[in-house]
Design an enzyme around this catalytic site. Structure first.
Site, mmCIF file in Angstrom:
data_model
loop_
_atom_site.group_PDB
_atom_site.id
_atom_site.type_symbol
_atom_site.label_atom_id
_atom_site.label_comp_id
_atom_site.label_asym_id
_atom_site.label_seq_id
_atom_site.Cartn_x
_atom_site.Cartn_y
_atom_site.Cartn_z
ATOM 1 N N CYS A 95 0.854 -1.190 0.000
ATOM 2 C CA CYS A 95 0.000 0.000 0.000
ATOM 3 C C CYS A 95 0.886 1.235 0.000
ATOM 4 O O CYS A 95 1.866 1.297 0.756
ATOM 5 C CB CYS A 95 -0.892 -0.022 1.240
ATOM 6 N N HIS A 138 -9.255 -3.817 -1.355
ATOM 7 C CA HIS A 138 -8.200 -3.027 -0.714
ATOM 8 C C HIS A 138 -8.531 -1.530 -0.818
ATOM 9 O O HIS A 138 -8.468 -0.793 0.173
ATOM 10 C CB HIS A 138 -6.859 -3.338 -1.396
ATOM 11 N N GLU A 139 -8.879 -1.088 -2.042
ATOM 12 C CA GLU A 139 -9.121 0.351 -2.249
ATOM 13 C C GLU A 139 -10.390 0.805 -1.531
ATOM 14 O O GLU A 139 -10.437 1.902 -0.963
ATOM 15 C CB GLU A 139 -9.206 0.673 -3.747
ATOM 16 N N HIS A 142 -10.041 1.601 2.050
ATOM 17 C CA HIS A 142 -9.541 2.955 2.343
ATOM 18 C C HIS A 142 -10.701 3.933 2.547
ATOM 19 O O HIS A 142 -10.593 4.873 3.331
ATOM 20 C CB HIS A 142 -8.672 3.477 1.187
#
Ligand code: ZN
Length: 185
Positions: A95, A138-139, A142
């Site tokens: 990341c 994953h994104e 965020h």
């Protein structure tokens, strides 16, 4: 176009729920351009707005990976993910907000996504598998203030990237080889 400063683990903007985008206006389009330039400069495969200190539900990504078809540069807003089943797989992640480290992270293998495509302005729904599904999870984490180490179930598999040259931990090899045959505990 401008290269934006990337927030690092511990910054409050990385643990905040991002706000929904009501309208794709010139400010959003300009932010997307800058996020793309920032991602390319940092050699990332994805970047979410909170990583550049903007708490909006927006991300950019592209895929060029041996395990899936290429996906061109894509920008989406207000994404919502739903797992399609309980199947998970493990693989390495890194990341831009957690520089110098890599970790083995469990992710759902099959997901449903709904989002707005920034380029067309249209809402769409789609299903994705494996690596594509991993990058999106994953994104989108965020946007919910979550970093990948928080998704790990074995912090013994959080390593300095430099040390991977000495070989992968045996446990990591086993988990990754299990591939899609794992069910979420
Ligand atoms: Zn990230």
């Amino acid at each position: 176009m401008a290269i934006l400063k990337i927030a690092k683990m511990g910054h409050p903007c990385l643990r905040t729920q991002a706000a929904t985008i009501d309208q794709i206006d010139d400010d959003i389009l300009s932010l997307v351009e800058n996020m793309i330039e920032t991602m390319e400069d940092a050699q990332g495969t994805g970047l979410a707005a909170p990583q550049v200190h903007v708490s909006l539900s927006l991300l950019v990504y592209f895929l060029h990976h041996k395990s899936c078809d290429d996906v061109p540069l894509t920008a989406i807003a207000n994404p919502i993910i739903t797992p399609l089943d309980d199947v998970i797989n493990y693989d390495w992640e890194g990341c831009l907000s957690v520089p110098g480290l890599n970790g083995v992270v469990p992710r759902y293998s099959n997901i449903h996504l709904s989002a707005i495509n920034i380029e067309t302005g249209n809402y769409f729904e789609a299903e994705y598998q494996d690596y594509h599904a991993r990058v999106l999870q994953h994104e989108i984490d965020h946007l919910q203030g979550i970093l990948y180490p928080q998704r790990m179930d074995d912090l013994g598999l959080l390593v300095y990237s430099d040390n991977l040259k000495h070989g992968m931990p045996e446990h990591a090899k086993t988990l990754i080889k299990l591939g899609n045959h794992q069910k979420k505990q």
